[in-house]
Design a protein around this motif. Structure first.
Motif, PDB file in Angstrom:
ATOM      1  N   GLN A  98     -18.801  12.766  20.853  1.00  0.00           N
ATOM      2  CA  GLN A  98     -19.375  11.487  21.298  1.00  0.00           C
ATOM      3  C   GLN A  98     -20.446  11.068  20.293  1.00  0.00           C
ATOM      4  O   GLN A  98     -20.141  10.394  19.317  1.00  0.00           O
ATOM      5  N   GLN A 126     -15.026  28.784  27.073  1.00  0.00           N
ATOM      6  CA  GLN A 126     -16.342  28.447  27.647  1.00  0.00           C
ATOM      7  C   GLN A 126     -17.418  29.392  27.128  1.00  0.00           C
ATOM      8  O   GLN A 126     -18.522  28.967  26.782  1.00  0.00           O
ATOM      9  N   ARG A 135     -24.975  17.456  24.846  1.00  0.00           N
ATOM     10  CA  ARG A 135     -25.582  16.719  25.947  1.00  0.00           C
ATOM     11  C   ARG A 135     -24.710  15.541  26.379  1.00  0.00           C
ATOM     12  O   ARG A 135     -24.959  14.941  27.410  1.00  0.00           O
ATOM     13  N   CYS A 136     -23.717  15.176  25.585  1.00  0.00           N
ATOM     14  CA  CYS A 136     -22.945  13.962  25.880  1.00  0.00           C
ATOM     15  C   CYS A 136     -21.724  14.204  26.747  1.00  0.00           C
ATOM     16  O   CYS A 136     -21.422  13.412  27.621  1.00  0.00           O
ATOM     17  N   THR A 137     -20.953  15.232  26.441  1.00  0.00           N
ATOM     18  CA  THR A 137     -19.574  15.284  26.950  1.00  0.00           C
ATOM     19  C   THR A 137     -19.414  16.014  28.268  1.00  0.00           C
ATOM     20  O   THR A 137     -18.386  15.845  28.926  1.00  0.00           O
ATOM     21  N   GLY A 138     -20.367  16.886  28.632  1.00  0.00           N
ATOM     22  CA  GLY A 138     -20.098  17.771  29.755  1.00  0.00           C
ATOM     23  C   GLY A 138     -19.047  18.804  29.395  1.00  0.00           C
ATOM     24  O   GLY A 138     -18.531  19.494  30.265  1.00  0.00           O
ATOM     25  N   TYR A 139     -18.709  18.872  28.126  1.00  0.00           N
ATOM     26  CA  TYR A 139     -17.820  19.876  27.516  1.00  0.00           C
ATOM     27  C   TYR A 139     -16.333  19.715  27.864  1.00  0.00           C
ATOM     28  O   TYR A 139     -15.483  20.321  27.199  1.00  0.00           O
ATOM     29  N   THR A 140     -16.002  18.966  28.876  1.00  0.00           N
ATOM     30  CA  THR A 140     -14.601  18.907  29.316  1.00  0.00           C
ATOM     31  C   THR A 140     -13.675  18.468  28.191  1.00  0.00           C
ATOM     32  O   THR A 140     -12.627  19.078  27.959  1.00  0.00           O
ATOM     33  N   PHE A 143     -13.282  21.247  25.611  1.00  0.00           N
ATOM     34  CA  PHE A 143     -12.291  22.267  26.001  1.00  0.00           C
ATOM     35  C   PHE A 143     -10.888  21.740  25.746  1.00  0.00           C
ATOM     36  O   PHE A 143     -10.007  22.461  25.270  1.00  0.00           O
TER      37      PHE A 143
ATOM     38  N   GLU B 660     -17.908  12.485  32.774  1.00  0.00           N
ATOM     39  CA  GLU B 660     -18.100  13.941  32.691  1.00  0.00           C
ATOM     40  C   GLU B 660     -19.486  14.287  32.162  1.00  0.00           C
ATOM     41  O   GLU B 660     -20.163  15.180  32.677  1.00  0.00           O
ATOM     42  N   ALA B 664     -22.507  16.153  34.151  1.00  0.00           N
ATOM     43  CA  ALA B 664     -23.143  17.366  33.623  1.00  0.00           C
ATOM     44  C   ALA B 664     -24.663  17.216  33.627  1.00  0.00           C
ATOM     45  O   ALA B 664     -25.395  18.141  33.998  1.00  0.00           O
ATOM     46  N   LEU B 698     -20.865  25.002  33.657  1.00  0.00           N
ATOM     47  CA  LEU B 698     -20.365  23.828  34.379  1.00  0.00           C
ATOM     48  C   LEU B 698     -19.023  24.102  35.040  1.00  0.00           C
ATOM     49  O   LEU B 698     -18.203  24.848  34.524  1.00  0.00           O
ATOM     50  N   ILE B 701     -14.845  19.363  35.959  1.00  0.00           N
ATOM     51  CA  ILE B 701     -15.287  18.032  36.402  1.00  0.00           C
ATOM     52  C   ILE B 701     -14.055  17.143  36.404  1.00  0.00           C
ATOM     53  O   ILE B 701     -13.506  16.831  35.345  1.00  0.00           O
TER      54      ILE B 701
END
Lengths: 159, 783
Positions: A98, A126, A135-140, A143, B660, B664, B698, B701
């Motif tokens: 991002q 993970q 800090r942007c993506t929430g990591y999803t 992955f 997402e 988070a 996390l 999501i």
């Protein structure tokens, strides 16, 4: 000042630097490779990740002296002749980048992970990326990008 | 068969994405200018006091340095936001720890930390005020003494701003409360939160006597900084130029703060005669820059025995820190979102923002709404428990529907159906099935599992009359090669501004996405299309890009092949380029523009605080699953489901990424991220001990959209950026209550808080729902 000789992205260089200068600053200031980022300066965020003799290190915690004689690979060494590495391609297509500031470190961490575990489970992904904060993506999406990259990088490569 | 040129609703590659994955994108600290020096900031070590003396360590060769104090400011010593209370540099007194007092510049970055430490400042310390309660106490010291002009209207000495929002039959409130079946009271608190963008705040400034000031930097709102520089340097707008560099995350943390660091670097550039770079390190950024406002909400609600809300009183208070920054607007959004998506026959919301001796709090994704929605969504669960309904049924009996009015009197015309969203969310998250399963497994397990949800909405665009005042302007020009290039001050910092605006232009112009360019935001070249905040870029700026694109196409139409009614592609990209080049050959340049036009039915009255608060709202139901370990007292979010109606989704991959990422941050807000204050100084100003979620922390999501096109945005899009910050915290605490039976009322909720509550009698941060134990927070009357 100390003379430091290292191999950076396949090229051997010799630099005069204070022995305790951070490898991060050596890379950014002396080698002018600004793809390696500083996020925290204390080894927490992983934005400054590089591969040192094939190991993933936080370059903000490595004194220049320790890099003497080492093989260093930065984000600039991941692509070949301007062509995206499959990991980079997957980050691009899957929304794994991002704002992009953690992306170079995240891509190097992924590269390292896939060398270690060519077919990692989600849990291994993970845990393998847990030293690189985003800090942007929430990591999803990251992955997702890594899982896509697994399909594209069946053969381990050497840096 | 999709049109080959169709791009809206698809997920083309992020415009600047290749540069980012290659490590080639240039962030401000990656730039170096010839002759560039480096700047550093000397900050106060105390929260409040008078500066007595400033001395310089003789061991340091000060003649090599440039030193800037307040006396060097050519214009006003103020950082303008909404008020002029915020000083650029402290001169005689300080009002918060880490307040900038003096600036240093030197050609060698490495010598600066020792020089900063070599400036010795002595103070006459004054008592500080560090919480909302201390600030509002009758005997509190007046932080502003005498109050500056900006604050003289305040009824209380330490109050930045108050709002009174009334709705329905408020003259009858006493009677409604006196005759209601139940009165439910509750108090809820939220802590400060650090934006924690991975790239710290940073700028490079240049100064020349003829051209004025130029600042390159990591920032969201180029024109905010332009306006700040105008006052500090006493220069006209055209001599204050701001260029946004690639920005490594912002989340509101680079909305108001760049006006400070940008002004500082520019002062050093002027005095030194060199370009000056200031890039904070993490510790300085965390201690010295803005955070999300801490809050306190008090609810008192009259409810009928069948679970209908009859009336409510909400007291909403924010801790604004030492200077106002954007606090009045944060308070406003928090106030307007406090009622949530519910029908209130009578409602009074009293809101206030208090000054404290903390560093000023500022913008952070959600902008007051996450605070007030946390309280309301926890309170709804409390009401449900008191009345004896499920959290779902209580909400079903009170949710707004089409044709209802919000608490500001805005008619809901969106065709959204919150009842349906709730059904779908609970179904797709297996809410009921999991609750039943956990009810069976919890009694015999040390891990207590639970489910919780939050129903909420978030307004897109500036509040009230804000968009009319902004009066945003967008241009699209033709490059000499005949390609359309978007000119906006809307900035990219990860959310996808570049990409979605190019999609909108490409689709409108019937061109491939790749053919459309977007210019780097440089105020010498791009018009003021407003700040990049408030979930306004897709809806407001996107709509202007659509209109400017239409205008460009209309202008070029004489040069384009005549349009066939049946064709979906009226011309080929090559024909467009030929037309563009033909136009340029004849006229030299082409710039098409669009300026904001307020929809006729979107009216707001600032005085009465009534009307259409936002052109459109995004609606959502978020469901959290948690596990509370009664051995370690840690609470973990183990699954998360986020359903939202956001209008047309312009770019599914980016949109999911926004949700997402916001979720988070919301999980971090609820369970991990705590600012520890010691006399106003952030004591844990490091990533080592301010804990944000890692990839191992996390849950999955899962994101779902409902798409009901809105008339206000391009191709039906609404705002999306802030929405996901609102729901996670209340959903998670509702789930923890489901798991443990304990109604926690405060975030962040850390293991030590859970330990405290589970091993002792009810303390602050939680409350007992047994009516006999509940004390003053619970009362029940039967009419």
């Amino acid at each position: 000042m100390t003379q430091i000789t290292l191999t950076i992205n396949g090229e051997t260089k010799t630099i005069e630097a204070p022995p305790m200068k951070r490898l991060l600053d050596l890379i950014r200031e002396d080698l002018h490779l600004t793809g390696t980022k500083e996020g925290c300066g204390e080894g927490e965020c992983g934005s400054c990740s590089v591969l040192m003799n094939g190991e993933l290190v936080n370059s903000c915690l490595v004194p220049a002296l320790q890099a003497n004689g080492a093989r260093i690979c930065t984000i600039e060494g991941i692509s070949t002749k301007g062509r995206l590495h499959p990991i980079q391609q997957c980050f691009l297509e899957r929304g794994g980048a991002q704002c992009g500031i953690c992306t170079p470190g995240m891509i190097l961490a992924t590269h390292h992970l896939l060398e270690k575990y060519p077919q990692p489970t989600l849990l291994q992904i993970q845990e393998g990326l847990a030293g690189n904060l985003c800090r942007c993506t929430g990591y999803t999406r990251i992955f997702d990008a890594v899982q896509q990259a697994i399909l594209k990088t069946q053969q381990p490569t050497n840096n | 068969m999709p049109d080959l040129l169709q791009t809206v609703g698809f997920s083309p590659i992020r415009k600047e994405g290749a540069a980012k994955v290659l490590g080639q994108a240039k962030y401000v600290d990656d730039l170096s200018f010839p002759g560039m020096w480096f700047g550093a900031t000397v900050r106060s070590s105390i929260a409040r006091g008078r500066i007595v003396s400033i001395t310089f360590d003789p061991a340091i060769p000060w003649d090599e340095f440039v030193i800037v104090t307040a006396a060097d400011i050519p214009g006003q010593n103020t950082i303008v936001h909404l008020t002029h209370d915020h000083r650029c540099l402290a001169s005689d007194r300080v009002n918060h720890p880490d307040e900038p007092i003096l600036l240093l510049a030197h050609p060698d970055r490495a010598v600066l930390p020792a020089a900063v430490a070599g400036v010795h400042i002595t103070y006459k310390e004054l008592p500080g005020v560090f919480t909302i309660e201390e600030s509002e106490a009758p005997n509190a010291p007046a932080i502003w003494s005498p109050a500056p002009a900006d604050h003289q209207h305040s009824t209380q000495k330490n109050t930045f701003k108050t709002y009174l929002m009334e709705s329905g039959d408020t003259s009858n409130l006493d009677h409604i409360f006196a005759t209601a079946d139940y009165i439910v009271e509750g108090e809820y608190r939220t802590g400060a939160q650090e934006q924690l963008y991975i790239e710290n705040n940073g700028v490079i400034a240049e100064y020349s006597a003829t051209d004025g000031v130029t600042v390159h930097g990591s920032l969201q709102c180029p024109y905010y900084l332009v306006h700040a520089l105008e006052l500090v340097f006493n220069l006209p707008e055209e001599k204050c130029r701001v260029i946004q560099t690639e920005t490594g995350g912002a989340f509101g943390g680079k909305e108001d703060f760049p006006s400070v660091i940008g002004s500082h670097a520019a002062l050093l550039a002027m005095k030194s005669g060199h370009p000056v770079k200031i890039c904070y390190d993490r510790a300085e950024d965390m201690a010295g820059t803005t955070k999300r406002h801490p809050s306190r909400s008090r609810h008192r609600t009259a409810v009928s025995k069948d679970g209908k809300i009859l009336a409510g009183e909400i007291d909403f208070a924010l801790d604004g820190g030492a200077y106002a920054t954007l606090t009045p607007v944060v308070l406003s959004r928090g106030t307007i979102h406090a009622p949530g998506p519910y029908h209130w026959p009578a409602l009074r919301v009293r809101a206030k923002a208090m000054a404290t001796n903390l560093p000023p709090h500022g913008a952070f994704r959600g902008f007051g709404a996450p605070q007030s929605i946390f309280a309301t969504e926890r309170h709804m669960n409390k009401i449900a428990k008191v009345v004896g309904l499920s959290p779902e049924e209580l909400r079903r009996r009170n949710l707004l529907g089409i044709g209802d009015h919000t608490a500001t009197g805005q008619l809901i015309t969106d065709t959204v159906n919150m009842q349906h969203l709730l059904t779908r969310a609970l179904d797709e998250s297996s809410y009921h099935a999991k609750r039943a399963e956990f009810a069976r497994t919890n009694p015999s397990s040390p891990i207590k599992r639970g489910m919780g949800f939050a129903t909420f909405f978030h307004g897109a665009g500036f509040t009230g009359s804000g968009e009319r005042r902004l009066n945003s302007l967008v241009h699209i020009e033709l490059t000499p090669e005949g390609r359309p290039q978007i000119l906006v001050s809307a900035t990219e910092f990860g959310q996808g501004t570049n990409t979605i605006l190019c999609q909108v232009a490409a689709e409108t112009l019937h061109l491939p996405y790749e053919d459309v360019l977007i210019a780097q935001p440089d105020t010498s070249h791009v018009p003021n299309s407003g700040p990049t905040v408030a979930s306004r870029t897709a809806m407001i700026v996107g709509k202007l890009v659509e209109r400017a694109s239409q205008s460009l196409r209309n202008t070029l139409s004489p040069y384009l092949p005549s349009t066939s009614e049946t064709s979906t592609t009226p011309y080929t990209p090559a024909e467009f380029r030929s037309a563009a080049l033909a136009y340029l050959a004849e006229h030299g340049t082409l710039v098409a523009s669009a300026r904001y036009e307020a929809p006729g039915d979107i009216l707001w009255d600032d005085e009465s605080y009534r009307g259409a608060a936002y052109p459109a709202y995004a609606w959502a139901v978020y469901v959290a699953e948690v596990a509370v370990d009664t051995t370690t007292y840690s609470a973990t979010c183990t699954d998360f489901y986020a359903l939202q109606e956001v209008g047309k989704v312009l770019h599914p991959v980016l949109a999911k990424g926004q949700i997402e990422g916001g979720v988070a941050q919301g999980i971090g807000y609820a369970l991990y991220e705590k600012c520890v204050w010691q006399k106003g100084h952030m004591a844990n100003n490091q990533m080592t001990n301010y804990i944000m979620p890692t990839s191992a922390d996390l849950p999955p999501i899962r994101v779902a959209f409902e798409e009901i096109p809105s008339v206000h945005g391009p191709f039906g899009a609404k705002g999306i950026g802030e929405l996901p910050m609102d729901g996670p915290a209340p959903a998670i605490l509702n789930a923890i209550e489901d798991a443990t039976g304990i109604a926690f009322t405060e975030i962040p909720l850390l293991p030590e808080d859970i330990f405290e509550r589970m091993t002792s009698t009810p303390e602050s941060g939680s409350e007992d729902l047994e009516p006999t134990n509940a004390g003053p927070y619970f009362s029940e009357t039967t009419a």
